[in-house]
Design a protein around this motif. Sequence first.
Motif, PDB file in Angstrom:
ATOM      1  N   GLY B  33      79.934  36.403  42.800  1.00  0.00           N
ATOM      2  CA  GLY B  33      80.414  36.037  41.673  1.00  0.00           C
ATOM      3  C   GLY B  33      81.476  35.297  41.653  1.00  0.00           C
ATOM      4  N   ILE B  34      82.922  36.277  40.983  1.00  0.00           N
ATOM      5  CA  ILE B  34      84.334  35.815  40.619  1.00  0.00           C
ATOM      6  C   ILE B  34      84.646  36.169  41.109  1.00  0.00           C
ATOM      7  CG2 ILE B  34      85.784  34.873  38.518  1.00  0.00           C
ATOM      8  CD1 ILE B  34      83.140  34.649  37.256  1.00  0.00           C
ATOM      9  N   ILE B  35      85.799  35.810  41.930  1.00  0.00           N
ATOM     10  CA  ILE B  35      86.878  36.140  42.500  1.00  0.00           C
ATOM     11  C   ILE B  35      88.285  35.317  41.717  1.00  0.00           C
ATOM     12  CG2 ILE B  35      88.499  36.807  44.587  1.00  0.00           C
ATOM     13  CD1 ILE B  35      86.394  36.829  45.560  1.00  0.00           C
ATOM     14  N   ASP B  36      89.329  35.941  40.888  1.00  0.00           N
ATOM     15  CA  ASP B  36      89.749  35.767  40.118  1.00  0.00           C
ATOM     16  C   ASP B  36      92.068  36.573  40.615  1.00  0.00           C
ATOM     17  OD1 ASP B  36      91.831  34.680  38.468  1.00  0.00           O
ATOM     18  OD2 ASP B  36      90.738  34.176  37.050  1.00  0.00           O
ATOM     19  N   ILE B  37      92.677  35.564  41.121  1.00  0.00           N
ATOM     20  CA  ILE B  37      93.379  36.828  41.810  1.00  0.00           C
ATOM     21  C   ILE B  37      94.261  35.858  41.402  1.00  0.00           C
ATOM     22  CG2 ILE B  37      92.239  38.930  43.101  1.00  0.00           C
ATOM     23  CD1 ILE B  37      92.632  37.168  45.597  1.00  0.00           C
ATOM     24  N   SER B  38      95.820  36.223  41.016  1.00  0.00           N
ATOM     25  CA  SER B  38      96.843  35.480  41.089  1.00  0.00           C
ATOM     26  C   SER B  38      98.050  36.322  42.723  1.00  0.00           C
ATOM     27  CB  SER B  38      98.098  36.301  39.843  1.00  0.00           C
ATOM     28  OG  SER B  38      97.913  37.294  39.799  1.00  0.00           O
ATOM     29  N   ASN B  56      96.395  32.210  44.570  1.00  0.00           N
ATOM     30  CA  ASN B  56      97.044  31.195  44.701  1.00  0.00           C
ATOM     31  C   ASN B  56      97.068  29.521  46.028  1.00  0.00           C
ATOM     32  OD1 ASN B  56      98.404  32.345  43.281  1.00  0.00           O
ATOM     33  ND2 ASN B  56     100.397  33.522  44.134  1.00  0.00           N
ATOM     34  N   ASN B  57      96.334  30.788  47.013  1.00  0.00           N
ATOM     35  CA  ASN B  57      96.365  30.222  48.662  1.00  0.00           C
ATOM     36  C   ASN B  57      94.908  30.568  49.061  1.00  0.00           C
ATOM     37  OD1 ASN B  57      98.836  28.989  49.565  1.00  0.00           O
ATOM     38  ND2 ASN B  57      99.302  31.170  49.326  1.00  0.00           N
ATOM     39  N   ILE B  58      94.320  29.767  49.235  1.00  0.00           N
ATOM     40  CA  ILE B  58      93.435  30.071  49.489  1.00  0.00           C
ATOM     41  C   ILE B  58      92.303  29.463  51.059  1.00  0.00           C
ATOM     42  CG2 ILE B  58      90.094  30.321  49.333  1.00  0.00           C
ATOM     43  CD1 ILE B  58      90.677  29.288  46.269  1.00  0.00           C
ATOM     44  N   MET B  59      92.327  30.811  51.957  1.00  0.00           N
ATOM     45  CA  MET B  59      91.815  29.892  53.441  1.00  0.00           C
ATOM     46  C   MET B  59      90.733  30.663  53.520  1.00  0.00           C
ATOM     47  SD  MET B  59      93.291  29.705  56.183  1.00  0.00           S
ATOM     48  CE  MET B  59      94.733  30.307  57.538  1.00  0.00           C
ATOM     49  N   VAL B  60      89.635  30.067  54.528  1.00  0.00           N
ATOM     50  CA  VAL B  60      88.005  29.959  55.129  1.00  0.00           C
ATOM     51  C   VAL B  60      87.756  29.837  55.930  1.00  0.00           C
ATOM     52  CG1 VAL B  60      86.055  29.459  54.100  1.00  0.00           C
ATOM     53  CG2 VAL B  60      87.192  28.802  52.274  1.00  0.00           C
ATOM     54  N   GLU B  61      87.603  31.135  56.753  1.00  0.00           N
ATOM     55  CA  GLU B  61      87.654  31.430  57.884  1.00  0.00           C
ATOM     56  C   GLU B  61      85.884  31.424  58.379  1.00  0.00           C
ATOM     57  OE1 GLU B  61      89.396  34.255  60.260  1.00  0.00           O
ATOM     58  OE2 GLU B  61      91.107  32.944  60.375  1.00  0.00           O
ATOM     59  N   SER B  69      89.434  27.207  43.650  1.00  0.00           N
ATOM     60  CA  SER B  69      90.389  26.421  42.752  1.00  0.00           C
ATOM     61  C   SER B  69      92.204  26.901  42.939  1.00  0.00           C
ATOM     62  CB  SER B  69      90.579  26.661  41.618  1.00  0.00           C
ATOM     63  OG  SER B  69      91.396  26.402  40.809  1.00  0.00           O
ATOM     64  N   GLY B  70      92.742  27.143  44.499  1.00  0.00           N
ATOM     65  CA  GLY B  70      94.051  26.559  44.832  1.00  0.00           C
ATOM     66  C   GLY B  70      94.971  26.329  43.341  1.00  0.00           C
ATOM     67  N   ARG B  71      95.864  26.884  43.012  1.00  0.00           N
ATOM     68  CA  ARG B  71      97.121  26.806  42.711  1.00  0.00           C
ATOM     69  C   ARG B  71      97.782  26.099  44.031  1.00  0.00           C
ATOM     70  NH1 ARG B  71      95.480  32.192  41.179  1.00  0.00           N
ATOM     71  NH2 ARG B  71      95.279  32.252  38.771  1.00  0.00           N
ATOM     72  N   GLU B  72      98.458  26.365  45.230  1.00  0.00           N
ATOM     73  CA  GLU B  72      98.479  25.635  46.221  1.00  0.00           C
ATOM     74  C   GLU B  72      98.161  25.553  46.969  1.00  0.00           C
ATOM     75  OE1 GLU B  72     101.616  28.638  47.914  1.00  0.00           O
ATOM     76  OE2 GLU B  72     102.035  29.902  45.138  1.00  0.00           O
ATOM     77  N   CYS B  73      97.051  26.164  47.854  1.00  0.00           N
ATOM     78  CA  CYS B  73      96.720  25.441  48.980  1.00  0.00           C
ATOM     79  C   CYS B  73      95.603  26.161  49.271  1.00  0.00           C
ATOM     80  CB  CYS B  73      97.517  25.884  50.460  1.00  0.00           C
ATOM     81  SG  CYS B  73      96.870  24.676  51.396  1.00  0.00           S
ATOM     82  N   ILE B  74      94.128  25.585  49.339  1.00  0.00           N
ATOM     83  CA  ILE B  74      93.263  25.481  50.322  1.00  0.00           C
ATOM     84  C   ILE B  74      93.019  25.415  51.588  1.00  0.00           C
ATOM     85  CG2 ILE B  74      90.858  25.478  50.224  1.00  0.00           C
ATOM     86  CD1 ILE B  74      90.721  25.109  46.836  1.00  0.00           C
TER      87      ILE B  74
END
Lengths: 170, 108
Positions: B33-38, B56-61, B69-74
């Motif tokens: 689904g959708i994850i939308d967090i500030s 804001n930041n998305i880290m994928v392990e 979509s990352g506001r700062e960094c993926i």
Amino acid sequence: MSASKILAGIRIDGKLTGNADIKIEGEIYGEVNLDSSIFIAEGGKAEAKIKAINIFLAGTFIGDAEADFIQITPTGRVNGKLKAPAISIEKGAKFTGSIEMGEGEAPSSETSAEAISESADIESPDGEEIIDDPESSEIGILKSSIIDSTIKHHAPFLPGRAIDPESEEN
Amino acid sequence: MSSSDASVIIPGTVINGRISGSTPLRLEGEMKGIIDISSDIMVGQNGIMEGDVIANNIMVEGRLSGKASGRECIVIAPSGQVKAELTAPAVSIEKGAKFSGKIDMIES
């Protein structure tokens, strides 16, 4: 990590399933179907249809809950339909709605509402048996038993009761 | 991102729908689904995310498919497996990570 934890500030909309325990301190709206337990913590909120093994309600819950055991703790605020063979509503908890305990034998629990209502039945005045109206919940029985004993206690002040000598002897 | 004050979805928990909010989240279970967090999100080694992620930041392990979509960094860690469209001012794909898809490094 033994349970999923949804903290304050997080909101889930949709369907939650699985076999891991879940603790909700945030909010959940939708449907929950678990082969495990769910705990709505104080401060947490659920507006949902919940099916789980155990449901513990210490926060706000609106909706339908079905489980083997449902407990509303003193901080719980619940509005809805509860269905379980064993239900415990602790002193201080707020509950509005209906309860269905079914025919099955409840697990022995000192604090279960069934145990409370059974002991209340024994103290029913005039030895009259409280018939289990299928429409009425266990809470209804409990309540009527409390009302009856209140009436009995205040019997001398109530017209009709006071002039009945048998009720005085009881 | 400290995990002590983050919401955690452990293996064995499956969510279909939407997660929103303002505090960090760590996904080790499954989410569709959708994850939308500030705030920040970590898709942990066991985590499986299918759908759209905005944070804001998305880290994928773990595994991610869809859009992120990352506001700062993926960041895709070495254990990450990602099949997605990434949009962020900064994107990092670490050695060992699997990635297929598109990247758009927007100006922030």
